[in-house]
Design a protein around this motif. Sequence first.
Motif, short mmCIF file in Angstrom:
data_model
loop_
_atom_site.label_atom_id
_atom_site.label_comp_id
_atom_site.label_asym_id
_atom_site.label_seq_id
_atom_site.Cartn_x
_atom_site.Cartn_y
_atom_site.Cartn_z
N ALA A 12 9.18 -4.96 -10.30
CA ALA A 12 8.52 -5.96 -9.47
C ALA A 12 7.63 -5.30 -8.42
O ALA A 12 6.56 -5.83 -8.10
CB ALA A 12 9.56 -6.86 -8.80
N MET A 13 8.05 -4.17 -7.91
CA MET A 13 7.22 -3.43 -6.96
C MET A 13 5.93 -2.98 -7.63
O MET A 13 4.83 -3.14 -7.07
CB MET A 13 7.98 -2.22 -6.41
CG MET A 13 9.16 -2.57 -5.55
SD MET A 13 10.06 -1.08 -5.07
CE MET A 13 11.73 -1.73 -5.06
N ALA A 14 6.04 -2.41 -8.82
CA ALA A 14 4.86 -1.95 -9.55
C ALA A 14 3.94 -3.13 -9.89
O ALA A 14 2.72 -3.02 -9.77
CB ALA A 14 5.26 -1.19 -10.80
N GLU A 15 4.52 -4.25 -10.29
CA GLU A 15 3.72 -5.44 -10.59
C GLU A 15 2.95 -5.91 -9.36
O GLU A 15 1.77 -6.26 -9.45
CB GLU A 15 4.60 -6.57 -11.12
CG GLU A 15 5.10 -6.34 -12.52
CD GLU A 15 6.16 -7.34 -12.96
OE1 GLU A 15 6.65 -8.14 -12.12
OE2 GLU A 15 6.52 -7.31 -14.15
N HIS B 101 3.74 9.96 -7.69
CA HIS B 101 4.90 10.31 -8.53
C HIS B 101 4.88 9.69 -9.91
O HIS B 101 5.74 10.02 -10.74
CB HIS B 101 6.20 9.91 -7.82
CG HIS B 101 6.39 10.57 -6.50
ND1 HIS B 101 6.89 11.84 -6.37
CD2 HIS B 101 6.09 10.16 -5.24
CE1 HIS B 101 6.93 12.19 -5.10
NE2 HIS B 101 6.44 11.19 -4.39
N GLY B 102 3.94 8.77 -10.18
CA GLY B 102 3.97 8.04 -11.44
C GLY B 102 5.07 7.00 -11.40
O GLY B 102 5.89 6.97 -10.47
N TYR B 103 5.11 6.16 -12.41
CA TYR B 103 6.13 5.11 -12.44
C TYR B 103 7.51 5.72 -12.64
O TYR B 103 8.45 5.42 -11.90
CB TYR B 103 5.82 4.09 -13.54
CG TYR B 103 6.82 2.97 -13.57
CD1 TYR B 103 6.76 1.95 -12.64
CD2 TYR B 103 7.85 2.94 -14.51
CE1 TYR B 103 7.69 0.91 -12.64
CE2 TYR B 103 8.78 1.91 -14.52
CZ TYR B 103 8.69 0.91 -13.59
OH TYR B 103 9.63 -0.11 -13.58
N PRO C 137 0.81 -1.23 0.00
CA PRO C 137 0.00 0.00 0.00
C PRO C 137 0.85 1.28 0.00
O PRO C 137 0.47 2.28 -0.60
CB PRO C 137 -0.82 -0.10 1.29
CG PRO C 137 -0.76 -1.52 1.70
CD PRO C 137 0.51 -2.09 1.14
N LEU C 138 2.00 1.22 0.65
CA LEU C 138 2.88 2.39 0.68
C LEU C 138 3.49 2.65 -0.70
O LEU C 138 3.59 3.80 -1.14
CB LEU C 138 3.98 2.18 1.72
CG LEU C 138 3.49 1.91 3.15
CD1 LEU C 138 4.65 1.52 4.06
CD2 LEU C 138 2.74 3.10 3.70
N LEU C 139 3.87 1.58 -1.37
CA LEU C 139 4.39 1.70 -2.73
C LEU C 139 3.30 2.22 -3.67
O LEU C 139 3.56 3.06 -4.54
CB LEU C 139 4.91 0.35 -3.23
CG LEU C 139 6.17 -0.17 -2.55
CD1 LEU C 139 6.40 -1.63 -2.92
CD2 LEU C 139 7.38 0.69 -2.89
N ALA C 140 2.07 1.72 -3.48
CA ALA C 140 0.97 2.17 -4.34
C ALA C 140 0.79 3.68 -4.25
O ALA C 140 0.64 4.35 -5.29
CB ALA C 140 -0.33 1.45 -3.94
N GLY D 5 0.93 6.20 -19.67
CA GLY D 5 2.32 6.59 -19.51
C GLY D 5 3.26 5.77 -20.37
O GLY D 5 2.85 4.83 -21.07
N ARG D 6 4.52 6.12 -20.29
CA ARG D 6 5.54 5.39 -21.07
C ARG D 6 5.68 3.94 -20.62
O ARG D 6 6.20 3.11 -21.36
CB ARG D 6 6.88 6.10 -20.94
CG ARG D 6 6.88 7.42 -21.66
CD ARG D 6 8.20 8.14 -21.69
NE ARG D 6 9.30 7.46 -21.07
CZ ARG D 6 10.37 8.07 -20.62
NH1 ARG D 6 10.48 9.37 -20.70
NH2 ARG D 6 11.34 7.38 -20.08
N GLU D 7 5.20 3.64 -19.42
CA GLU D 7 5.31 2.28 -18.88
C GLU D 7 4.20 1.35 -19.39
O GLU D 7 4.16 0.18 -19.02
CB GLU D 7 5.31 2.31 -17.35
CG GLU D 7 4.07 2.89 -16.72
CD GLU D 7 4.07 4.42 -16.66
OE1 GLU D 7 3.11 4.96 -16.10
OE2 GLU D 7 4.99 5.08 -17.19
N ARG D 8 3.31 1.85 -20.22
CA ARG D 8 2.16 1.08 -20.70
C ARG D 8 2.57 -0.30 -21.24
O ARG D 8 2.00 -1.31 -20.84
CB ARG D 8 1.41 1.84 -21.78
CG ARG D 8 0.18 1.07 -22.27
CD ARG D 8 -0.39 1.63 -23.53
NE ARG D 8 0.56 1.32 -24.60
CZ ARG D 8 0.64 2.00 -25.72
NH1 ARG D 8 -0.13 3.01 -25.94
NH2 ARG D 8 1.53 1.67 -26.63
#
Length: 181
Positions: free
Chosen positions: A53-56, A22-24, A13-16, A108-111
Amino acid sequence: MRKAATSREGTIPLLAEAFRDHGYEGASMAVLESATGLGRGSLYNFFPGGKEAMAEAVLDDVDRWFHERIFAPLRDGTSGGVESMFDEVDSYFHSGQRVCLQGMFAIGRERDRFAVAIRRYFGQWIESLTAALQESGLSDSRDRAVRVVAAVQGGLVIARALDSPDVFTLVLAGARRDAGC
């Protein structure tokens, strides 16, 4: 620095919120360390694949929440599933003041990096809502489901841009009508 998370699950939840703020691309390791209260080594211990991996993990956690609270009740034909969906969405997105990470990552660019998770999230939402709308006897259920999900996403953008939760409430009211509520 805040009090450190003590488990992998506790960091999600903190990472979310860090990714929401801040965006990816903007969520540097320093930002993620600060958000979780953990050092780089601890974060890599929990997430050996690093920031990706955090974003995943965050996207999976959001998807799991939506599956339990939105998609499954819509598919199960739970009484009031569509109405409940709107209430849950309003609450989850803090009346339009919290961004949708899948939506944010989709533009975003991470799409491309997270394309499978993004497609799965939006696809499940549209399919689940379509099933519920069909069950209630509405014609053009899939078209309605697409419009409703698009309205929610657009409402989030406009409410955030204008810093006005009332806009999100207005958009949800229109989406409710489109869904036959």
